[in-house]
Design an enzyme around this catalytic site. Sequence first.
Site, mmCIF file in Angstrom:
data_model
loop_
_atom_site.group_PDB
_atom_site.id
_atom_site.type_symbol
_atom_site.label_atom_id
_atom_site.label_comp_id
_atom_site.label_asym_id
_atom_site.label_seq_id
_atom_site.Cartn_x
_atom_site.Cartn_y
_atom_site.Cartn_z
ATOM 1 N N HIS A 1 24.462 6.273 57.445
ATOM 2 C CA HIS A 1 23.754 6.360 58.732
ATOM 3 C C HIS A 1 24.255 7.532 59.570
ATOM 4 C CE1 HIS A 1 21.698 2.722 57.858
ATOM 5 N NE2 HIS A 1 22.774 1.965 57.916
ATOM 6 N N CYS B 1 22.238 -3.847 57.699
ATOM 7 C CA CYS B 1 22.001 -4.941 58.635
ATOM 8 C C CYS B 1 20.808 -5.787 58.212
ATOM 9 C CB CYS B 1 21.786 -4.398 60.041
ATOM 10 S SG CYS B 1 20.485 -3.148 60.147
#
EC number: 1.6.3.4
Length: 459
Positions: free
Chosen positions: A11, A44
């Site tokens: 990320h 997530c």
Amino acid sequence: MSKIVVVGANHAGTACINTMLDNFGNENEIVVFDQNSNISFLGCGMALWIGEQIDGAEGLFYSDKEKLEAKGAKVYMNSPVLSIDYDNKVVTAEVEGKEHKESYEKLIFATGSTPILPPIEGVEIVKGNREFKATLENVQFVKLYQNAEEVINKLSDKSQHLDRIAVVGGGYIGVELAEAFERLGKEVVLVDIVDTVLNGYYDKDFTQMMAKNLEDHNIRLALGQTVKAIEGDGKVERLITDKESFDVDMVILAVGFRPNTALAGGKIELFRNGAFLVDKKQETSIPDVYAVGDCATVYDNARKDTSYIALASNAVRTGIVGAYNACGHELEGIGVQGSNGISIYGLHMVSTGLTLEKAKAAGYNATETGFNDLQKPEFMKHDNHEVAIKIVFDKDSREILGAQMVSHDIAISMGIHMFSLAIQEHVTIDKLALTDLFFLPHFNKPYNYITMAALTAEK
């Protein structure tokens, strides 16, 4: 033109690479190395995928090699970096099985974090370049897309009869996975060494609400227990703690992560937990070497000090800051508050800043104020849920240090952003009490829970 090498396309790395390509692509040559086979997997969403709350993993990716190269980067996948010569500014990587050397003018680490491997009798953990493997079958880690895919494939194989699952670790990932497995009809036990779930994110009176929520959904809690051994003849059959024994078919290790800074090579200054120690420009102790995301420190505005807070939101922001500075455009990060949230069986919890326990440990003369109420006026009969709020503040300066909220109303998730900004800007509890908050019955009460918590704060 400056040559910038990025190690890692997670990320933080993806945010960093995109920022450089979108804003300064004509000024710089961008070269990327990543040891994985895919880019930008949203970990997530792993529990949502495993628990069949989403259709598949396709939507959990937002970038790939082709997209980055279309913008102008050179991307090497399945290419672990082996070493770095900081004096001569040369990266050595393994590309297609061969040693590959790449010079650089600026270097950015986005190496993320790796699973913590607890010492457990009866199972040897083998660490590889990309993944961690246990010699006992059905001991699983959860980090990468491949990890989730392996778990799903095993659970889909009905011949394996994987009906009883132990999740070790009661943090966000462990709690989310426990829910996911229970949604699949599995018998689940959640084990943690501390006596509560979500330790560190919320104070105990709030974590007890989540613990009850889990138990109400048939998840067995084995808290305050240390895992001693995993037993089985080639595959998992039993998990042993210092207090109990559980017959299980699969063990998920989700005890946390540590920063991946092995490439520091003793040359770069590290934080007390091993993360790259960076300044507000994301630069390390070596000039022209930057670190972003889970491998690096952040400035914690609540503590007013350097800290380590591994969150995807922090990864993106630090990636942007690192990109600007590596490209020669000065930009300082403004610090973080560690804002976070979780939603389990419709119970939503959000927090930012410090818990009361953490605030006291940090040296503050801290106290708390709280309030419980309905989200809307009582005459609003539908979708009107109870809300609990806690605000932590310093009795000396009156500054807000943290906030926690819990409700079955997802609207609370937006409220935590205000508290994040309040901590960043050193707002006092007394100023919050008179802050202009709108009222409309569809949304809230004229004396809503935020106002009431602030008004009733200790003077």
